[in-house]
Design a protein around this motif. Structure first.
Motif, PDB file in Angstrom:
ATOM      1  N   LYS A  33       0.833  -1.210   0.000  1.00 28.12           N
ATOM      2  CA  LYS A  33       0.000   0.000   0.000  1.00 28.12           C
ATOM      3  C   LYS A  33       0.865   1.256   0.000  1.00 28.12           C
ATOM      4  O   LYS A  33       0.510   2.257  -0.622  1.00 28.12           O
ATOM      5  CB  LYS A  33      -0.944   0.018   1.212  1.00 28.12           C
ATOM      6  N   ASN A  96     -11.637  13.230  -7.577  1.00 32.01           N
ATOM      7  CA  ASN A  96     -11.431  11.786  -7.431  1.00 32.01           C
ATOM      8  C   ASN A  96     -10.059  11.486  -6.833  1.00 32.01           C
ATOM      9  O   ASN A  96      -9.915  10.606  -5.981  1.00 32.01           O
ATOM     10  CB  ASN A  96     -11.580  11.079  -8.775  1.00 32.01           C
ATOM     11  N   LEU A  99     -10.044  12.116  -3.108  1.00 35.35           N
ATOM     12  CA  LEU A  99     -10.687  11.020  -2.379  1.00 35.35           C
ATOM     13  C   LEU A  99      -9.727   9.837  -2.240  1.00 35.35           C
ATOM     14  O   LEU A  99      -9.604   9.246  -1.154  1.00 35.35           O
ATOM     15  CB  LEU A  99     -11.974  10.598  -3.102  1.00 35.35           C
ATOM     16  N   GLN A 100      -9.027   9.484  -3.329  1.00 35.17           N
ATOM     17  CA  GLN A 100      -8.052   8.397  -3.260  1.00 35.17           C
ATOM     18  C   GLN A 100      -6.917   8.747  -2.299  1.00 35.17           C
ATOM     19  O   GLN A 100      -6.423   7.884  -1.568  1.00 35.17           O
ATOM     20  CB  GLN A 100      -7.475   8.111  -4.647  1.00 35.17           C
ATOM     21  N   ASN A 101      -6.510   9.997  -2.293  1.00 35.58           N
ATOM     22  CA  ASN A 101      -5.436  10.432  -1.395  1.00 35.58           C
ATOM     23  C   ASN A 101      -5.853  10.291   0.065  1.00 35.58           C
ATOM     24  O   ASN A 101      -5.045   9.897   0.920  1.00 35.58           O
ATOM     25  CB  ASN A 101      -5.044  11.878  -1.719  1.00 35.58           C
ATOM     26  N   GLN A 102      -7.114  10.574   0.381  1.00 35.74           N
ATOM     27  CA  GLN A 102      -7.602  10.407   1.750  1.00 35.74           C
ATOM     28  C   GLN A 102      -7.549   8.944   2.173  1.00 35.74           C
ATOM     29  O   GLN A 102      -7.151   8.619   3.293  1.00 35.74           O
ATOM     30  CB  GLN A 102      -9.026  10.941   1.879  1.00 35.74           C
ATOM     31  N   GLU A 103      -7.946   8.045   1.260  1.00 41.27           N
ATOM     32  CA  GLU A 103      -7.910   6.615   1.578  1.00 41.27           C
ATOM     33  C   GLU A 103      -6.477   6.153   1.803  1.00 41.27           C
ATOM     34  O   GLU A 103      -6.189   5.394   2.737  1.00 41.27           O
ATOM     35  CB  GLU A 103      -8.552   5.813   0.447  1.00 41.27           C
ATOM     36  N   LEU A 104      -5.559   6.614   0.954  1.00 45.76           N
ATOM     37  CA  LEU A 104      -4.166   6.208   1.105  1.00 45.76           C
ATOM     38  C   LEU A 104      -3.533   6.836   2.344  1.00 45.76           C
ATOM     39  O   LEU A 104      -2.613   6.257   2.930  1.00 45.76           O
ATOM     40  CB  LEU A 104      -3.379   6.586  -0.147  1.00 45.76           C
ATOM     41  N   SER A 105      -4.012   7.981   2.757  1.00 45.55           N
ATOM     42  CA  SER A 105      -3.507   8.598   3.979  1.00 45.55           C
ATOM     43  C   SER A 105      -3.829   7.728   5.182  1.00 45.55           C
ATOM     44  O   SER A 105      -3.025   7.620   6.123  1.00 45.55           O
ATOM     45  CB  SER A 105      -4.115   9.982   4.173  1.00 45.55           C
ATOM     46  N   LEU A 106      -4.995   7.080   5.174  1.00 41.69           N
ATOM     47  CA  LEU A 106      -5.349   6.171   6.269  1.00 41.69           C
ATOM     48  C   LEU A 106      -4.377   4.997   6.330  1.00 41.69           C
ATOM     49  O   LEU A 106      -3.944   4.588   7.404  1.00 41.69           O
ATOM     50  CB  LEU A 106      -6.788   5.675   6.105  1.00 41.69           C
ATOM     51  N   VAL A 107      -4.024   4.448   5.160  1.00 42.42           N
ATOM     52  CA  VAL A 107      -3.067   3.342   5.115  1.00 42.42           C
ATOM     53  C   VAL A 107      -1.700   3.821   5.610  1.00 42.42           C
ATOM     54  O   VAL A 107      -1.028   3.139   6.383  1.00 42.42           O
ATOM     55  CB  VAL A 107      -2.961   2.777   3.675  1.00 42.42           C
TER      56      VAL A 107
END
Length: 199
Positions: A33, A96, A99-107
């Motif tokens: 990830k 878009n 949004l993907q950057n927010q998800e990857l920030s969680l990882v």
């Protein structure tokens, strides 16, 4: 030292081995990830640069052609409408990517938390110490063991626990099996910090 069957010792370590395998798989997923995160950040930066270049070039072209005759003004108006449609598509793509950057920030935050926990104190139950580094006494199936140099001896410990209470419970089980000298010690960064109170 009391006698213990290797099969009994292996049974004690099944849960510990399972947790270690899960941790290794999780670490592999985090590394994967993290690579994706770096790749998407690079793509986002390239896309933003291209978008800004596109916007600047569209504005430069429209301002340059604005000074021409009324016929050229009509063409510029059509070009401007086309560029506004393109800007909407770019805005959608940027949303878009956010949004993907927010998800990857969680990882990424999870990866940082995992790295922080590796620096935390762990607890293990020492059952034996040797003058020589004799690791041949352990079965190859026992992967959740510690061999630590505690001058002038090498300490042999079983289990890696997050809390002192978990290590104490495991110590009680080992004492019941005949390892009466077993004790709980805390470790940090691969070194023994202190011997803990067994109760």
């Amino acid at each position: 030292m009391p006698f213990i069957e290797e099969s009994d010792l292996l049974d004690l370590h099944k849960d510990i081995d399972k947790a270690q395998i899960i941790n290794e798989r999780l670490l592999d997923q985090i590394k994967f990830k993290n690579k994706d995160l770096r790749k998407l950040k690079l793509q986002r930066n390239v896309l933003l640069s291209i978008s800004l270049l596109f916007i600047v070039s569209v504005l430069a072209i429209t301002s340059y052609t604005a000074g021409f005759s009324s016929k050229n003004a009509l063409e510029n108006q059509n070009n401007l409408l086309v560029s506004i449609d393109s800007l909407d598509a770019i805005k959608t793509r940027i949303d878009n990517l956010k949004l993907q950057n927010q998800e990857l920030s969680l990882v990424h935050e999870f990866y940082l938390a995992k790295a922080f926990l590796e620096k935390e104190k762990i607890y293990s139950v020492q059952i034996k110490s040797f003058v020589d580094n004799n690791v041949t006494l352990a079965s190859e199936a026992l992967t959740n063991t510690l061999f630590v140099k505690t001058n002038p001896f090498y300490a042999y410990s079983l289990g890696n626990f997050e809390t002192l209470d978990e290590a104490r419970v495991f110590r009680k089980q080992l004492v019941q099996m005949g390892f009466e000298d077993a004790f709980v010690a805390s470790y940090q960064d691969g070194k023994r910090v202190q011997i803990e109170d067994p109760y």
